[in-house]
Design a protein around this motif. Structure first.
Motif, mmCIF file in Angstrom:
data_model
loop_
_atom_site.group_PDB
_atom_site.id
_atom_site.type_symbol
_atom_site.label_atom_id
_atom_site.label_comp_id
_atom_site.label_asym_id
_atom_site.label_seq_id
_atom_site.Cartn_x
_atom_site.Cartn_y
_atom_site.Cartn_z
ATOM 1 N N VAL A 135 -37.798 51.435 11.525
ATOM 2 C CA VAL A 135 -37.825 52.271 10.324
ATOM 3 C C VAL A 135 -38.540 51.542 9.199
ATOM 4 C CG1 VAL A 135 -36.412 53.370 8.542
ATOM 5 C CG2 VAL A 135 -35.742 53.535 10.951
ATOM 6 N N ARG A 136 -38.257 50.270 9.070
ATOM 7 C CA ARG A 136 -38.891 49.470 8.034
ATOM 8 C C ARG A 136 -40.412 49.418 8.238
ATOM 9 N NH1 ARG A 136 -37.116 44.957 4.776
ATOM 10 N NH2 ARG A 136 -38.833 43.556 4.286
ATOM 11 N N VAL A 137 -40.852 49.182 9.476
ATOM 12 C CA VAL A 137 -42.277 49.086 9.766
ATOM 13 C C VAL A 137 -42.969 50.427 9.542
ATOM 14 C CG1 VAL A 137 -43.970 48.685 11.586
ATOM 15 C CG2 VAL A 137 -41.998 47.164 11.363
ATOM 16 N N ALA A 138 -42.360 51.514 10.041
ATOM 17 C CA ALA A 138 -42.965 52.838 9.892
ATOM 18 C C ALA A 138 -43.009 53.261 8.431
ATOM 19 C CB ALA A 138 -42.191 53.857 10.720
ATOM 20 N N GLY A 139 -41.894 53.037 7.723
ATOM 21 C CA GLY A 139 -41.846 53.403 6.314
ATOM 22 C C GLY A 139 -42.846 52.620 5.489
ATOM 23 N N ARG A 140 -42.949 51.343 5.785
ATOM 24 C CA ARG A 140 -43.911 50.498 5.072
ATOM 25 C C ARG A 140 -45.326 51.014 5.281
ATOM 26 N NH1 ARG A 140 -47.024 45.832 5.349
ATOM 27 N NH2 ARG A 140 -46.467 44.175 3.882
ATOM 28 N N PHE A 141 -45.672 51.350 6.529
ATOM 29 C CA PHE A 141 -47.015 51.822 6.836
ATOM 30 C C PHE A 141 -47.334 53.114 6.090
ATOM 31 C CE2 PHE A 141 -49.703 54.627 9.413
ATOM 32 C CZ PHE A 141 -50.864 53.873 9.468
ATOM 33 N N VAL A 142 -46.425 54.080 6.144
ATOM 34 C CA VAL A 142 -46.668 55.388 5.528
ATOM 35 C C VAL A 142 -46.775 55.275 4.012
ATOM 36 C CG1 VAL A 142 -45.667 57.661 5.100
ATOM 37 C CG2 VAL A 142 -45.609 56.687 7.394
ATOM 38 N N LEU A 143 -45.854 54.554 3.385
ATOM 39 C CA LEU A 143 -45.818 54.506 1.927
ATOM 40 C C LEU A 143 -46.947 53.661 1.353
ATOM 41 C CD1 LEU A 143 -41.960 54.265 1.423
ATOM 42 C CD2 LEU A 143 -43.429 56.254 1.080
ATOM 43 N N VAL A 144 -47.274 52.559 2.013
ATOM 44 C CA VAL A 144 -48.382 51.738 1.530
ATOM 45 C C VAL A 144 -49.700 52.493 1.702
ATOM 46 C CG1 VAL A 144 -49.701 49.631 1.921
ATOM 47 C CG2 VAL A 144 -47.206 49.536 1.867
ATOM 48 N N ARG A 145 -49.859 53.192 2.812
ATOM 49 C CA ARG A 145 -51.076 53.968 3.015
ATOM 50 C C ARG A 145 -51.213 55.051 1.944
ATOM 51 N NH1 ARG A 145 -52.022 57.445 8.446
ATOM 52 N NH2 ARG A 145 -50.236 58.516 7.508
ATOM 53 N N ASP A 146 -50.098 55.699 1.596
ATOM 54 C CA ASP A 146 -50.135 56.711 0.542
ATOM 55 C C ASP A 146 -50.528 56.092 -0.790
ATOM 56 O OD1 ASP A 146 -49.423 59.479 -0.502
ATOM 57 O OD2 ASP A 146 -48.020 58.261 -1.667
ATOM 58 N N ALA A 147 -49.989 54.895 -1.090
ATOM 59 C CA ALA A 147 -50.334 54.213 -2.334
ATOM 60 C C ALA A 147 -51.812 53.840 -2.361
ATOM 61 C CB ALA A 147 -49.461 52.965 -2.506
ATOM 62 N N GLU A 148 -52.343 53.425 -1.229
ATOM 63 C CA GLU A 148 -53.767 53.075 -1.157
ATOM 64 C C GLU A 148 -54.638 54.306 -1.398
ATOM 65 O OE1 GLU A 148 -53.480 49.327 2.006
ATOM 66 O OE2 GLU A 148 -53.873 51.371 2.713
ATOM 67 N N ARG A 149 -54.245 55.444 -0.849
ATOM 68 C CA ARG A 149 -55.005 56.674 -1.070
ATOM 69 C C ARG A 149 -54.986 57.068 -2.544
ATOM 70 N NH1 ARG A 149 -52.731 60.207 4.090
ATOM 71 N NH2 ARG A 149 -54.076 59.285 5.690
ATOM 72 N N ARG A 150 -53.827 56.950 -3.161
ATOM 73 C CA ARG A 150 -53.728 57.302 -4.580
ATOM 74 C C ARG A 150 -54.560 56.339 -5.413
ATOM 75 N NH1 ARG A 150 -47.754 58.096 -6.526
ATOM 76 N NH2 ARG A 150 -48.879 58.994 -8.275
ATOM 77 N N ALA A 151 -54.551 55.060 -5.052
ATOM 78 C CA ALA A 151 -55.359 54.085 -5.781
ATOM 79 C C ALA A 151 -56.838 54.410 -5.655
ATOM 80 C CB ALA A 151 -55.068 52.674 -5.265
ATOM 81 N N ALA A 152 -57.260 54.823 -4.458
ATOM 82 C CA ALA A 152 -58.663 55.187 -4.261
ATOM 83 C C ALA A 152 -59.023 56.398 -5.113
ATOM 84 C CB ALA A 152 -58.921 55.477 -2.787
ATOM 85 N N ALA A 153 -58.118 57.362 -5.208
ATOM 86 C CA ALA A 153 -58.376 58.562 -6.003
ATOM 87 C C ALA A 153 -58.526 58.226 -7.484
ATOM 88 C CB ALA A 153 -57.251 59.574 -5.804
ATOM 89 N N PHE A 154 -57.805 57.204 -7.949
ATOM 90 C CA PHE A 154 -57.879 56.812 -9.350
ATOM 91 C C PHE A 154 -58.940 55.740 -9.596
ATOM 92 C CE2 PHE A 154 -54.007 59.115 -9.804
ATOM 93 C CZ PHE A 154 -53.846 59.367 -11.156
ATOM 94 N N GLY A 155 -59.656 55.342 -8.542
ATOM 95 C CA GLY A 155 -60.719 54.364 -8.705
ATOM 96 C C GLY A 155 -60.249 52.939 -8.870
ATOM 97 N N THR A 156 -59.015 52.643 -8.440
ATOM 98 C CA THR A 156 -58.489 51.281 -8.599
ATOM 99 C C THR A 156 -58.330 50.556 -7.271
ATOM 100 O OG1 THR A 156 -56.216 52.132 -8.573
ATOM 101 C CG2 THR A 156 -57.259 51.821 -10.730
ATOM 102 N N ALA A 157 -58.707 51.192 -6.177
ATOM 103 C CA ALA A 157 -58.540 50.562 -4.868
ATOM 104 C C ALA A 157 -59.325 49.247 -4.804
ATOM 105 C CB ALA A 157 -59.014 51.509 -3.772
#
Length: 255
Positions: A135-157
């Motif tokens: 659960v920890r590994v799966a949750g980490r993957f999903v949430l970090v990936r979502d944060a990376e996508r949001r960062a890319a959308a805001f131009g901060t990736a």
């Protein structure tokens, strides 16, 4: 019937999501009855939100997503909402501070929480510390990936986390200066939408020790502490444990 769907919180913070906290603050300022439903997983959130993003506010069967759209809807239904400044120029400045706190302070702090290696591991421990390894590994993957996508959308990736931290600290200092003689932004005597957005993010900085540098920075600015406590008191919400009691505040809770 009004229903607020949100992510849960802890340690005196009603939700781990500042936009969710902001909507509950607005509902409590209005003094309307509502029911709060905590959704703990993306699967649960998907049942009420096609984007899996929360908060979602349901009013008379209609579901509204996005915290700014929710407050706009509340203003249309309650045009004399207590957070609306009477002067049109004041209202413009208030909305500018709302967008600053929501789109800059909140988002940059979110970036630190998930994309700075130091802070990310603290936050994952809070969310998944007692969960099974898978659960920890799966949750980490999903949430970090979502944060990376949001960062890319805001131009901060890909930006350096220390640079983002500096941006957050400078943004917090701008809020501090904007309080002026206080107690709220622009020296107002009552909280506006900008104050709700600022306080909803500031209550998160001490959440279970996940952002220690930012918490120390805020504590060194008494006006920011007073603004946060003042908003909580006006909304009759409890103060997070790290911040201490808000004057004249009663324990939070939905009707």
């Amino acid at each position: 019937m009004i229903v607020l769907y949100q992510f849960p919180g802890g340690d005196g913070v009603s939700s781990v999501s500042p936009p969710c906290v902001r909507v509950e603050m607005a509902l409590r300022l209005l003094g309307v009855e509502y029911r709060r439903v905590d959704l703990r997983t993306r699967r649960a959130a998907r049942r009420v939100s096609v984007t899996t993003r929360l908060p979602v506010l349901e009013i008379d069967g209609e579901r509204i997503t996005d915290s700014i759209a929710i407050l706009d809807t509340l203003e249309r239904r309650w045009p004399h909402a207590p957070w609306i400044p009477g002067d049109p120029a004041e209202r413009v400045r208030d909305r500018a501070w709302e967008h600053f706190a929501n789109d800059h302070v909140y988002f940059m702090a979110h970036y630190l929480r998930w994309l700075s290696p130091e802070y990310r591991e603290r936050w994952i421990d809070v969310l998944f510390g007692r969960a099974p390894v898978w659960v920890r590994v799966a949750g980490r993957f999903v949430l970090v990936r979502d944060a990376e996508r949001r960062a890319a959308a805001f131009g901060t990736a890909g930006r350096d986390p220390d640079e983002i931290k500096d941006l957050v600290l400078r943004a917090v200092d701008m809020l501090d200066v904007a309080i002026g003689t206080g107690p709220f932004l622009e020296g107002r005597a009552t909280p506006g939408r900008g104050d709700l957005a600022a306080a909803a993010t500031l209550v998160q900085v001490g959440f279970r020790g996940t952002l220690p540098d930012l918490m120390e920075h805020v504590f060194d600015r008494p006006r920011l502490i007073a603004l946060t406590r003042g908003v909580l008191a006006a909304c009759r919400m409890e103060s997070p444990r790290w911040l201490g009691p808000a004057p004249d505040a009663t324990r939070s809770g939905a009707a």
